[in-house]
Scaffold this active site. Structure first.
Site, PDB file in Angstrom:
ATOM      1  N   ASP A 172       5.122 -22.911   2.207  1.00  0.00           N
ATOM      2  CA  ASP A 172       5.623 -21.540   2.054  1.00  0.00           C
ATOM      3  C   ASP A 172       5.588 -21.150   0.579  1.00  0.00           C
ATOM      4  O   ASP A 172       6.611 -21.085  -0.105  1.00  0.00           O
ATOM      5  CB  ASP A 172       7.039 -21.410   2.652  1.00  0.00           C
ATOM      6  CG  ASP A 172       7.024 -21.517   4.173  1.00  0.00           C
ATOM      7  OD1 ASP A 172       5.929 -21.432   4.773  1.00  0.00           O
ATOM      8  OD2 ASP A 172       8.101 -21.687   4.766  1.00  0.00           O
TER       9      ASP A 172
ATOM     10  N   LYS B 247       1.364 -25.338   9.063  1.00  0.00           N
ATOM     11  CA  LYS B 247       1.902 -24.049   9.516  1.00  0.00           C
ATOM     12  C   LYS B 247       1.940 -23.084   8.339  1.00  0.00           C
ATOM     13  O   LYS B 247       2.474 -23.427   7.281  1.00  0.00           O
ATOM     14  CB  LYS B 247       3.315 -24.263  10.078  1.00  0.00           C
ATOM     15  CG  LYS B 247       3.960 -22.997  10.609  1.00  0.00           C
ATOM     16  CD  LYS B 247       5.284 -23.278  11.267  1.00  0.00           C
ATOM     17  CE  LYS B 247       6.450 -23.314  10.307  1.00  0.00           C
ATOM     18  NZ  LYS B 247       6.692 -22.073   9.557  1.00  0.00           N
ATOM     19  N   THR B 248       1.373 -21.899   8.535  1.00  0.00           N
ATOM     20  CA  THR B 248       1.308 -20.934   7.430  1.00  0.00           C
ATOM     21  C   THR B 248       2.114 -19.673   7.739  1.00  0.00           C
ATOM     22  O   THR B 248       2.397 -19.364   8.902  1.00  0.00           O
ATOM     23  CB  THR B 248      -0.157 -20.509   7.182  1.00  0.00           C
ATOM     24  OG1 THR B 248      -0.717 -20.046   8.423  1.00  0.00           O
ATOM     25  CG2 THR B 248      -0.985 -21.666   6.656  1.00  0.00           C
TER      26      THR B 248
ATOM     27  N   LYS C  59       5.312 -15.194  14.518  1.00  0.00           N
ATOM     28  CA  LYS C  59       6.471 -14.785  15.345  1.00  0.00           C
ATOM     29  C   LYS C  59       6.332 -13.348  15.842  1.00  0.00           C
ATOM     30  O   LYS C  59       7.151 -12.473  15.540  1.00  0.00           O
ATOM     31  CB  LYS C  59       7.779 -14.941  14.568  1.00  0.00           C
ATOM     32  CG  LYS C  59       8.135 -16.390  14.241  1.00  0.00           C
ATOM     33  CD  LYS C  59       9.570 -16.522  13.747  1.00  0.00           C
ATOM     34  CE  LYS C  59       9.941 -17.933  13.368  1.00  0.00           C
ATOM     35  NZ  LYS C  59       9.350 -18.411  12.107  1.00  0.00           N
ATOM     36  N   PHE C  60       5.287 -13.115  16.614  1.00  0.00           N
ATOM     37  CA  PHE C  60       5.094 -11.780  17.211  1.00  0.00           C
ATOM     38  C   PHE C  60       6.319 -11.429  18.053  1.00  0.00           C
ATOM     39  O   PHE C  60       6.863 -12.297  18.747  1.00  0.00           O
ATOM     40  CB  PHE C  60       3.844 -11.778  18.103  1.00  0.00           C
ATOM     41  CG  PHE C  60       2.580 -11.957  17.332  1.00  0.00           C
ATOM     42  CD1 PHE C  60       2.000 -10.897  16.659  1.00  0.00           C
ATOM     43  CD2 PHE C  60       1.967 -13.205  17.266  1.00  0.00           C
ATOM     44  CE1 PHE C  60       0.821 -11.073  15.940  1.00  0.00           C
ATOM     45  CE2 PHE C  60       0.789 -13.387  16.542  1.00  0.00           C
ATOM     46  CZ  PHE C  60       0.218 -12.320  15.883  1.00  0.00           C
TER      47      PHE C  60
ATOM     48  N   ILE D   8       6.223  -4.889  21.450  1.00  0.00           N
ATOM     49  CA  ILE D   8       5.686  -4.617  22.787  1.00  0.00           C
ATOM     50  C   ILE D   8       4.250  -5.125  22.841  1.00  0.00           C
ATOM     51  O   ILE D   8       3.595  -5.283  21.798  1.00  0.00           O
ATOM     52  CB  ILE D   8       5.732  -3.109  23.120  1.00  0.00           C
ATOM     53  CG1 ILE D   8       4.901  -2.302  22.106  1.00  0.00           C
ATOM     54  CG2 ILE D   8       7.167  -2.606  23.187  1.00  0.00           C
ATOM     55  CD1 ILE D   8       4.489  -0.934  22.599  1.00  0.00           C
ATOM     56  N   GLY D   9       3.773  -5.356  24.061  1.00  0.00           N
ATOM     57  CA  GLY D   9       2.469  -5.985  24.238  1.00  0.00           C
ATOM     58  C   GLY D   9       1.357  -5.341  23.448  1.00  0.00           C
ATOM     59  O   GLY D   9       0.618  -6.030  22.724  1.00  0.00           O
TER      60      GLY D   9
ATOM     61  N   TYR E  59      19.690 -28.011   8.196  1.00  0.00           N
ATOM     62  CA  TYR E  59      18.776 -29.156   8.253  1.00  0.00           C
ATOM     63  C   TYR E  59      19.378 -30.346   8.991  1.00  0.00           C
ATOM     64  O   TYR E  59      20.555 -30.675   8.802  1.00  0.00           O
ATOM     65  CB  TYR E  59      18.415 -29.617   6.839  1.00  0.00           C
ATOM     66  CG  TYR E  59      17.543 -28.640   6.084  1.00  0.00           C
ATOM     67  CD1 TYR E  59      16.239 -28.360   6.508  1.00  0.00           C
ATOM     68  CD2 TYR E  59      18.021 -27.978   4.949  1.00  0.00           C
ATOM     69  CE1 TYR E  59      15.435 -27.459   5.828  1.00  0.00           C
ATOM     70  CE2 TYR E  59      17.223 -27.074   4.255  1.00  0.00           C
ATOM     71  CZ  TYR E  59      15.939 -26.827   4.705  1.00  0.00           C
ATOM     72  OH  TYR E  59      15.140 -25.930   4.027  1.00  0.00           O
TER      73      TYR E  59
ATOM     74  N   ARG F  17      10.310 -27.173   2.549  1.00  0.00           N
ATOM     75  CA  ARG F  17      10.807 -27.489   1.215  1.00  0.00           C
ATOM     76  C   ARG F  17      11.138 -28.960   0.998  1.00  0.00           C
ATOM     77  O   ARG F  17      11.129 -29.426  -0.148  1.00  0.00           O
ATOM     78  CB  ARG F  17      12.017 -26.585   0.904  1.00  0.00           C
ATOM     79  CG  ARG F  17      11.587 -25.154   0.590  1.00  0.00           C
ATOM     80  CD  ARG F  17      12.750 -24.181   0.643  1.00  0.00           C
ATOM     81  NE  ARG F  17      13.171 -23.913   2.009  1.00  0.00           N
ATOM     82  CZ  ARG F  17      14.204 -23.149   2.349  1.00  0.00           C
ATOM     83  NH1 ARG F  17      14.941 -22.595   1.405  1.00  0.00           N
ATOM     84  NH2 ARG F  17      14.494 -22.942   3.621  1.00  0.00           N
TER      85      ARG F  17
END
Ligand code: BMP
Length: 258
Positions: A37, A59-60, A92-93, A96-97, A211, A229
């Site tokens: 990140d 993961k980006t 993280k959409f 609405i579709g 965490y 991190r």
């Protein structure tokens, strides 16, 4: 029920990208996903070169990268082949579709064109996943549903909301292959659990992140530990990644032996 190996679970997974994740984990002996990140292309590529060999997944969050361009994607794809990891854009959409579909395929990032895996909230109802799937399936992409969150006060906390995520996953097994969650939330071994909020010591940050340790989340059924991190801020990132990988893989093999 006895714990199945990642190889065995790959056969129970109905999603192409999901099988690829299980197979990568088994081949590399890694339950570690790292999220760089950071906000520049150079920093992302530098950190991925430092730790990518230890990871089954990177993961980006491309929307925080100030100088995002097609070359970043090309270089990340090259590293994904060289170092053998799956790419997961944590978008993280949640809309609405129709909007989610446009966001997945188009815009500055054209996520569907390069990210093997993405994820979605279920807050808008089943339409979000149904629409993402239309774009993702022809490209052999996969999706994780955000069923529980690691942050303090989250509304996705294991109740009816989390159960609704499981129902949506069952309805779209060819595209949804698991969950972002704090523990295993279904007995279906073809679904994978990715758990964020992991550091070597229990604790938190000043903005609500909480965490837990690799061993404690693996004991609750995590298959992939999601670490940012804890590696990014370590004095030796490669050594830190090795330690997270070791602790989580040992917890997985202990689970198999139970
Ligand atoms: P860190 O280990 O630096 O706290 O990063 C955690 C990562 O996992 C972040 O990229 C965050 O967006 C993501 N994440 C999370 O922390 N909690 C969740 O419940 C879901 C997430 O995707």
């Amino acid at each position: 029920m006895p714990e199945l190996s990642f190889q065995e679970r790959a056969k129970l997974c109905a999603c192409d990208a999901g099988r690829r994740v299980f197979e990568t984990m088994a081949r590399k002996q890694s339950c570690l996903s790292f999220n760089p990140d950071v906000t520049t292309k150079a920093e992302i590529l530098e950190t991925v070169r430092q730790v990518g060999a230890e990871c089954c997944m990177i993961k980006t969050h491309m929307d925080v990268v100030s100088d995002f361009d097609d070359d970043l994607v090309a270089q990340l794809q090259k590293l994904s082949e060289e170092l053998d990891f799956v790419i997961f854009e944590d978008r993280k959409f949640a809309d609405i579709g129709n909007t989610a579909m446009l966001q997945y395929e188009h815009g500055h990032h054209r996520i569907a064109s390069w990210s093997h895996v993405t994820n979605a909230h279920i807050v808008a109802g089943p339409g979000t996943v149904e629409a993402l799937k239309k774009v993702g399936i022809p490209l052999k992409r996969g999706c994780l549903l955000v069923a529980e969150m690691s942050s303090k006060g989250t509304l996705a906390d294991g109740g009816p909301y989390t159960k609704a995520a499981v129902e949506q996953a069952y309805a779209h097994e060819d595209f949804v292959f698991g969950f972002v969650a704090q523990r295993r939330i279904t007995d279906h071994a073809g679904f994978l659990t990715l758990t964020p909020g992991v550091q070597l010591q229990k604790g938190g940050d000043a903005m609500g992140q909480q965490y837990n340790t690799p061993a404690s989340v693996m004991a609750k059924g995590a298959d992939i530990i999601q670490v940012g991190r804890g590696i990014l801020n370590a004095p030796d990132r490669s050594a830190a990644a090795k330690e997270f990988r070791k602790q989580s893989w040992e917890a997985y093999t202990a689970r198999l032996a139970e």
